[in-house]
Write a protein that holds these residues in place. Structure first.
Motif, PDB file in Angstrom:
ATOM      1  N   LEU A  29       0.822  -1.203   0.000  1.00 13.60           N
ATOM      2  CA  LEU A  29       0.000   0.000   0.000  1.00 13.60           C
ATOM      3  C   LEU A  29       0.856   1.252   0.000  1.00 13.60           C
ATOM      4  O   LEU A  29       0.547   2.233  -0.690  1.00 13.60           O
ATOM      5  N   VAL A  30       1.960   1.238   0.763  1.00 17.30           N
ATOM      6  CA  VAL A  30       2.839   2.414   0.812  1.00 17.30           C
ATOM      7  C   VAL A  30       3.530   2.631  -0.531  1.00 17.30           C
ATOM      8  O   VAL A  30       3.674   3.764  -0.999  1.00 17.30           O
ATOM      9  N   ARG A  31       3.947   1.548  -1.171  1.00 18.55           N
ATOM     10  CA  ARG A  31       4.569   1.687  -2.495  1.00 18.55           C
ATOM     11  C   ARG A  31       3.567   2.182  -3.535  1.00 18.55           C
ATOM     12  O   ARG A  31       3.905   2.940  -4.437  1.00 18.55           O
ATOM     13  N   TRP A  32       2.327   1.718  -3.388  1.00 24.07           N
ATOM     14  CA  TRP A  32       1.286   2.188  -4.329  1.00 24.07           C
ATOM     15  C   TRP A  32       0.944   3.653  -4.091  1.00 24.07           C
ATOM     16  O   TRP A  32       0.523   4.352  -5.010  1.00 24.07           O
ATOM     17  N   ALA A  33       1.164   4.116  -2.838  1.00 22.11           N
ATOM     18  CA  ALA A  33       0.750   5.476  -2.492  1.00 22.11           C
ATOM     19  C   ALA A  33       1.536   6.533  -3.244  1.00 22.11           C
ATOM     20  O   ALA A  33       1.106   7.682  -3.330  1.00 22.11           O
ATOM     21  N   LYS A  34       2.715   6.162  -3.805  1.00 18.12           N
ATOM     22  CA  LYS A  34       3.474   7.171  -4.543  1.00 18.12           C
ATOM     23  C   LYS A  34       2.773   7.562  -5.844  1.00 18.12           C
ATOM     24  O   LYS A  34       3.066   8.606  -6.417  1.00 18.12           O
ATOM     25  N   HIS A  35       1.850   6.718  -6.296  1.00 13.23           N
ATOM     26  CA  HIS A  35       1.058   7.059  -7.487  1.00 13.23           C
ATOM     27  C   HIS A  35      -0.294   7.662  -7.110  1.00 13.23           C
ATOM     28  O   HIS A  35      -1.114   7.905  -7.995  1.00 13.23           O
ATOM     29  N   ALA A  36      -0.534   7.873  -5.837  1.00 11.38           N
ATOM     30  CA  ALA A  36      -1.828   8.399  -5.397  1.00 11.38           C
ATOM     31  C   ALA A  36      -2.145   9.777  -5.982  1.00 11.38           C
ATOM     32  O   ALA A  36      -3.291  10.041  -6.344  1.00 11.38           O
ATOM     33  N   PRO A  37      -1.165  10.694  -6.081  1.00 11.39           N
ATOM     34  CA  PRO A  37      -1.513  12.006  -6.676  1.00 11.39           C
ATOM     35  C   PRO A  37      -2.045  11.892  -8.094  1.00 11.39           C
ATOM     36  O   PRO A  37      -2.999  12.569  -8.460  1.00 11.39           O
ATOM     37  N   GLN A  38      -1.395  11.005  -8.903  1.00 11.04           N
ATOM     38  CA  GLN A  38      -1.892  10.848 -10.267  1.00 11.04           C
ATOM     39  C   GLN A  38      -3.281  10.220 -10.298  1.00 11.04           C
ATOM     40  O   GLN A  38      -4.143  10.619 -11.090  1.00 11.04           O
ATOM     41  N   ILE A  39      -3.513   9.224  -9.419  1.00  4.11           N
ATOM     42  CA  ILE A  39      -4.835   8.594  -9.371  1.00  4.11           C
ATOM     43  C   ILE A  39      -5.883   9.583  -8.876  1.00  4.11           C
ATOM     44  O   ILE A  39      -7.008   9.655  -9.395  1.00  4.11           O
ATOM     45  N   GLN A  40      -5.487  10.394  -7.879  1.00  6.65           N
ATOM     46  CA  GLN A  40      -6.412  11.421  -7.390  1.00  6.65           C
ATOM     47  C   GLN A  40      -6.751  12.416  -8.483  1.00  6.65           C
ATOM     48  O   GLN A  40      -7.894  12.847  -8.634  1.00  6.65           O
ATOM     49  N   LYS A  41      -5.741  12.780  -9.268  1.00  2.00           N
ATOM     50  CA  LYS A  41      -5.993  13.718 -10.364  1.00  2.00           C
ATOM     51  C   LYS A  41      -6.933  13.111 -11.401  1.00  2.00           C
ATOM     52  O   LYS A  41      -7.832  13.789 -11.923  1.00  2.00           O
ATOM     53  N   CYS A  42      -6.748  11.804 -11.683  1.00  2.00           N
ATOM     54  CA  CYS A  42      -7.648  11.147 -12.635  1.00  2.00           C
ATOM     55  C   CYS A  42      -9.084  11.129 -12.118  1.00  2.00           C
ATOM     56  O   CYS A  42     -10.034  11.362 -12.873  1.00  2.00           O
ATOM     57  N   GLN A  43      -9.237  10.851 -10.823  1.00  4.38           N
ATOM     58  CA  GLN A  43     -10.584  10.870 -10.251  1.00  4.38           C
ATOM     59  C   GLN A  43     -11.188  12.271 -10.317  1.00  4.38           C
ATOM     60  O   GLN A  43     -12.386  12.430 -10.595  1.00  4.38           O
ATOM     61  N   ASN A  44     -10.370  13.283 -10.079  1.00  4.55           N
ATOM     62  CA  ASN A  44     -10.879  14.658 -10.179  1.00  4.55           C
ATOM     63  C   ASN A  44     -11.283  14.993 -11.607  1.00  4.55           C
ATOM     64  O   ASN A  44     -12.303  15.656 -11.835  1.00  4.55           O
ATOM     65  N   VAL A  45     -10.480  14.527 -12.563  1.00  9.68           N
ATOM     66  CA  VAL A  45     -10.821  14.788 -13.973  1.00  9.68           C
ATOM     67  C   VAL A  45     -12.116  14.074 -14.345  1.00  9.68           C
ATOM     68  O   VAL A  45     -12.980  14.626 -15.042  1.00  9.68           O
ATOM     69  N   ILE A  46     -12.290  12.816 -13.875  1.00 11.89           N
ATOM     70  CA  ILE A  46     -13.530  12.085 -14.158  1.00 11.89           C
ATOM     71  C   ILE A  46     -14.730  12.795 -13.550  1.00 11.89           C
ATOM     72  O   ILE A  46     -15.796  12.922 -14.183  1.00 11.89           O
ATOM     73  N   ALA A  47     -14.579  13.280 -12.311  1.00 11.57           N
ATOM     74  CA  ALA A  47     -15.681  14.029 -11.691  1.00 11.57           C
ATOM     75  C   ALA A  47     -15.983  15.301 -12.460  1.00 11.57           C
ATOM     76  O   ALA A  47     -17.151  15.678 -12.633  1.00 11.57           O
ATOM     77  N   TYR A  48     -14.923  15.956 -12.959  1.00  6.19           N
ATOM     78  CA  TYR A  48     -15.133  17.177 -13.755  1.00  6.19           C
ATOM     79  C   TYR A  48     -15.882  16.864 -15.052  1.00  6.19           C
ATOM     80  O   TYR A  48     -16.810  17.584 -15.442  1.00  6.19           O
ATOM     81  N   LEU A  49     -15.482  15.780 -15.723  1.00  4.13           N
ATOM     82  CA  LEU A  49     -16.161  15.405 -16.971  1.00  4.13           C
ATOM     83  C   LEU A  49     -17.611  15.000 -16.719  1.00  4.13           C
ATOM     84  O   LEU A  49     -18.493  15.291 -17.538  1.00  4.13           O
ATOM     85  N   ASP A  50     -17.859  14.320 -15.591  1.00  3.33           N
ATOM     86  CA  ASP A  50     -19.244  13.966 -15.252  1.00  3.33           C
ATOM     87  C   ASP A  50     -20.091  15.208 -15.035  1.00  3.33           C
ATOM     88  O   ASP A  50     -21.249  15.272 -15.482  1.00  3.33           O
ATOM     89  N   SER A  51     -19.533  16.195 -14.354  1.00  5.69           N
ATOM     90  CA  SER A  51     -20.298  17.438 -14.143  1.00  5.69           C
ATOM     91  C   SER A  51     -20.547  18.157 -15.459  1.00  5.69           C
ATOM     92  O   SER A  51     -21.649  18.670 -15.694  1.00  5.69           O
ATOM     93  N   GLN A  52     -19.555  18.166 -16.354  1.00  4.36           N
ATOM     94  CA  GLN A  52     -19.770  18.791 -17.659  1.00  4.36           C
ATOM     95  C   GLN A  52     -20.811  18.032 -18.472  1.00  4.36           C
ATOM     96  O   GLN A  52     -21.615  18.648 -19.191  1.00  4.36           O
ATOM     97  N   ASN A  53     -20.830  16.703 -18.347  1.00  3.16           N
ATOM     98  CA  ASN A  53     -21.840  15.906 -19.049  1.00  3.16           C
ATOM     99  C   ASN A  53     -23.236  16.210 -18.527  1.00  3.16           C
ATOM    100  O   ASN A  53     -24.200  16.306 -19.297  1.00  3.16           O
ATOM    101  N   ARG A  54     -23.356  16.384 -17.196  1.00  3.66           N
ATOM    102  CA  ARG A  54     -24.663  16.749 -16.634  1.00  3.66           C
ATOM    103  C   ARG A  54     -25.105  18.117 -17.126  1.00  3.66           C
ATOM    104  O   ARG A  54     -26.283  18.321 -17.446  1.00  3.66           O
ATOM    105  N   TYR A  55     -24.177  19.061 -17.185  1.00  2.00           N
ATOM    106  CA  TYR A  55     -24.525  20.380 -17.714  1.00  2.00           C
ATOM    107  C   TYR A  55     -24.962  20.287 -19.177  1.00  2.00           C
ATOM    108  O   TYR A  55     -25.919  20.963 -19.605  1.00  2.00           O
ATOM    109  N   PHE A  56     -24.285  19.437 -19.951  1.00  2.00           N
ATOM    110  CA  PHE A  56     -24.646  19.274 -21.355  1.00  2.00           C
ATOM    111  C   PHE A  56     -26.049  18.685 -21.496  1.00  2.00           C
ATOM    112  O   PHE A  56     -26.862  19.160 -22.299  1.00  2.00           O
ATOM    113  N   GLU A  57     -26.354  17.635 -20.695  1.00  2.00           N
ATOM    114  CA  GLU A  57     -27.692  17.039 -20.743  1.00  2.00           C
ATOM    115  C   GLU A  57     -28.753  18.050 -20.298  1.00  2.00           C
ATOM    116  O   GLU A  57     -29.851  18.100 -20.873  1.00  2.00           O
TER     117      GLU A  57
END
Length: 308
Positions: free
Chosen positions: A138-166
């Motif tokens: 888990l600690v070794r995986w945590a070094k990639h946590a910022p990138q994974i967090q950023k991907c989750q933030n981007v997915i949430a952003y795209l979901d919100s834009q999709n809701r606005y589009f609908e």
């Protein structure tokens, strides 16, 4: 109790067994997620970190591409933190659990035999080894946590834009469906021209004439119409209409022909249409049958109107 290894996400020391070091590692991990580098010039692309002007990395460092909002700033992205537990909490709980199990084992070992002591110590060691191995992964995986967090933030952003589009599409469709109710008709130039030039409306539908009753005929028109009908009836009878011998006695007048058979009946006929193939229309029938007046009343023949 320590976790050693060169793949630690935050601190490259050989141990992480002090609460202060855990807190320091959590802060460094958070700093890494904010985009600040840790290496020298050109080290921004080692762990997929994005080099910034405020970081320690050089200006020419090559990192991963900026995945963020259209403005290029991660602060504009929605932060997804649901169902997440900080790494420091996980480490702290594991240390507490290991210490509690060790204290319990130390308290219970004196009352057991030598073989049972060795067995319990072996079980504890294997169990803690499995947990610490999982923690190391888990600690070794945590070094990639910022990138994974950023991907989750981007997915949430795209979901919100999709809701606005609908939402925009639904509102545009609602506006389109409501347009016929707010449409403004063109000016009726043609009818206005007819009324101003002729003084009356000239474009009424032809079906209106069938709904409006025709004007009443004058007495002169009625006499002329009945005379014309009498001529048509007379012409039809003279052109070889099959009339029984008993009905050769008739009178034509008022658009009708009255056939009289003495002692039997009197029939009044007319024509609804002037085509020779259309049969005659019966207006009325009078039955002239009567009993012999010399007979008593109870022997008289009575004809009821329902029998006609």
């Amino acid at each position: 109790m320590s976790l050693s290894g060169s793949d630690s996400p935050v601190n490259h020391n050989d141990s992480i067994d002090a609460p202060g070091q855990l807190h320091q590692q959590q802060q460094l991990s958070n700093g890494t997620s904010q985009g600040y580098g840790h290496g020298g010039s050109g080290s921004g692309g080692q762990n997929g970190e994005r080099p910034t002007q405020n970081g320690n990395g050089g200006a020419g460092s090559s990192g991963s591409g900026d995945v963020g909002s259209p403005s290029g700033s991660d602060d504009d992205l929605p932060q997804v933190e649901a169902k997440m537990i900080p790494l420091s909490v996980t480490i702290s709980r594991l240390i507490t659990y290991a210490y509690t199990e060790l204290v319990t084992l130390v308290d219970t070992l004196p009352a057991r035999a030598e073989a049972e002591r060795r067995t319990e110590i072996l079980k504890y060691t294997e169990h803690m080894s499995d947990l610490l191995t999982k923690l190391l992964v888990l600690v070794r995986w945590a070094k990639h946590a910022p990138q994974i967090q950023k991907c989750q933030n981007v997915i949430a952003y795209l979901d919100s834009q999709n809701r606005y589009f609908e939402y925009a599409v639904d509102n545009i469709y609602q506006t389109f469906m409501s347009m016929p109710n707010v449409r403004l008709r063109n000016y009726d130039v043609g009818n206005a021209t007819d009324i101003l030039t002729t003084g009356s409306y000239q474009r009424l539908p032809a079906a209106i004439k069938r709904a409006v009753p025709p004007p009443r005929l004058s007495k002169r028109q009625i006499r002329e119409t009945l005379a014309a009908v009498d001529g048509i009836i007379r012409g039809r009878l003279l052109r070889g209409e099959a009339v029984p011998l008993a009905m050769r006695r008739y009178v034509i007048g008022n658009g009708r022909v009255v056939f009289t058979v003495p002692g039997e009946f009197e029939a009044t006929l007319t024509l609804l249409q002037f085509d020779s193939s259309i049969p005659w229309h019966i207006v009325s029938i009078n039955v002239l049958v009567a009993g012999d007046k010399s007979l008593p009343d109870e022997q008289q023949i009575a004809v009821n109107t329902w029998q006609i």
